[in-house]
Design a protein around this motif. Structure first.
Motif, mmCIF file in Angstrom:
data_model
loop_
_atom_site.group_PDB
_atom_site.id
_atom_site.type_symbol
_atom_site.label_atom_id
_atom_site.label_comp_id
_atom_site.label_asym_id
_atom_site.label_seq_id
_atom_site.Cartn_x
_atom_site.Cartn_y
_atom_site.Cartn_z
ATOM 1 N N SER A 148 4.488 12.012 1.159
ATOM 2 C CA SER A 148 5.488 11.338 1.728
ATOM 3 C C SER A 148 5.669 11.395 3.387
ATOM 4 O O SER A 148 5.669 13.121 3.155
ATOM 5 N N ARG A 152 -1.559 8.526 -0.316
ATOM 6 C CA ARG A 152 -0.504 7.258 -0.722
ATOM 7 C C ARG A 152 -1.531 6.541 -0.834
ATOM 8 O O ARG A 152 -1.011 4.717 -1.793
ATOM 9 N N ALA A 153 -2.237 6.261 0.330
ATOM 10 C CA ALA A 153 -2.884 4.964 0.560
ATOM 11 C C ALA A 153 -5.005 5.102 0.406
ATOM 12 O O ALA A 153 -5.469 5.368 -0.697
ATOM 13 N N ASP A 185 7.322 5.050 5.381
ATOM 14 C CA ASP A 185 6.145 5.262 4.222
ATOM 15 C C ASP A 185 5.604 3.858 3.041
ATOM 16 O O ASP A 185 4.476 3.872 2.812
ATOM 17 N N GLN A 186 6.358 2.803 3.390
ATOM 18 C CA GLN A 186 6.241 1.688 3.110
ATOM 19 C C GLN A 186 5.386 0.881 3.905
ATOM 20 O O GLN A 186 3.906 0.181 3.220
ATOM 21 N N ASP A 209 2.303 2.451 2.124
ATOM 22 C CA ASP A 209 1.752 1.731 1.070
ATOM 23 C C ASP A 209 1.301 0.462 0.897
ATOM 24 O O ASP A 209 0.415 -0.089 -0.078
#
Length: 294
Positions: free
Chosen positions: A5, A154-155, A246-247, A250
């Motif tokens: 992250s 993360r993605a 980070d959101q 995501d």
């Protein structure tokens, strides 16, 4: 690269009182079990390959389909003849993005990061102007690499799995973060630049005409590079992303998973499905058939 992250990077920066780039380099050293010098030399080699992809550009080279080639030279010629709307730096960014993306389409040597034209487009013009030296560029590339590692974890950084937002969008985020670092911005500003660059291209589909990474891919590298510059300048001005970085990452991953398969890398939807796109596909299939008969 094991970075889960952006917040993890921020925490390591604070705990170790190290700059962003060094946290990423130390992670590379630990993961690959190499020395810091070896890690730095590999990044130097990456930078040299990016510069080479610009230096070896040839305006007369054309892609397999004949759809791509010569546009970078057109941009340079236009800029030489009159004052552009976007100004000296951005005109170089645009031309360089076209140059490297065209070289990619013409099967020339490039650095996929994760799409070829965005990072060199924003960095090479600064280097050529003497605004930054090679050591600063290499440190900025570590910043970009760390951002790419987080997005990949993360993605997605693959157009096949996440759409063009995952390739050009990630490249723009990496370039934006690198630019903020080069201009002396702090970790939080890097995070805001990354978030804004990703949000600006959220939902972008991957619809290569005839399945070739040519149309609209080359010109999208331009959009990614210009997006990176604008996101970096906004972050440096103190403008913040309301949604934490980070959101945003995501969310981009979730959007990519929800994209229909036709709008990823299948060339079954979007611009690839237009009458023009279908005509290019038909001509390519006819040419393949003729080659097989020979």
């Amino acid at each position: 690269m094991a970075l889960d992250s952006m917040q993890e990077i921020f925490d390591k920066i604070q705990a170790g009182r190290k700059p962003f780039w060094q946290v990423v380099r130390d992670t590379d050293v630990e993961e690959r079990q190499v020395t810091a010098d070896a890690s730095f030399e590999k990044m130097h080699a990456t930078w040299r390959a990016m510069v080479e992809s610009v230096d070896t550009y040839r305006a007369d080279r054309r892609s397999v389909s004949g759809l791509v080639g010569g546009d970078a030279q057109r941009m340079w010629d236009y800029a030489a003849q009159q004052e552009t709307l976007c100004g000296p730096y951005l005109q170089e960014v645009i031309a360089t993005a076209l140059c490297v993306a065209e070289s990619n389409a013409c099967m020339h040597r490039i650095v996929a990061a994760p799409t070829a034209g965005v990072l060199p487009a924003v960095l090479v013009p600064l280097y050529r102007r003497g605004a930054v030296d090679e050591e600063a560029i290499v440190r900025a590339l570590y910043v970009a690499a760390g951002i790419g590692a987080v997005v990949g974890y993360r993605a997605s950084i693959s157009g096949a799995s996440g759409g063009c937002q995952a390739e050009v969008g990630t490249a723009a985020a990496m370039a934006a973060g690198a630019l903020v670092d080069l201009r002396g911005g702090g970790p939080e500003q890097i995070g805001h630049a990354v978030a804004m660059a990703l949000k600006n291209l959220m939902g972008l589909v991957f619809d290569p005409v005839a399945g070739l990474v040519e149309v609209p891919c080359v010109k999208r590298n331009v959009i990614g590079a210009v997006n990176a510059v604008s996101a970096a300048d906004m972050a440096l001005a103190g403008i913040e992303s309301r949604v934490p970085v980070d959101q945003v990452i995501d969310c981009m991953g979730d959007v990519g998973r929800r994209l229909p398969v036709e709008l990823r890398e299948t060339a079954l939807g979007g611009l690839a499905a237009t009458p023009f796109g279908q005509s290019v596909k038909a001509k390519r299939e006819e040419r393949r058939s003729q080659e097989q008969e020979l």
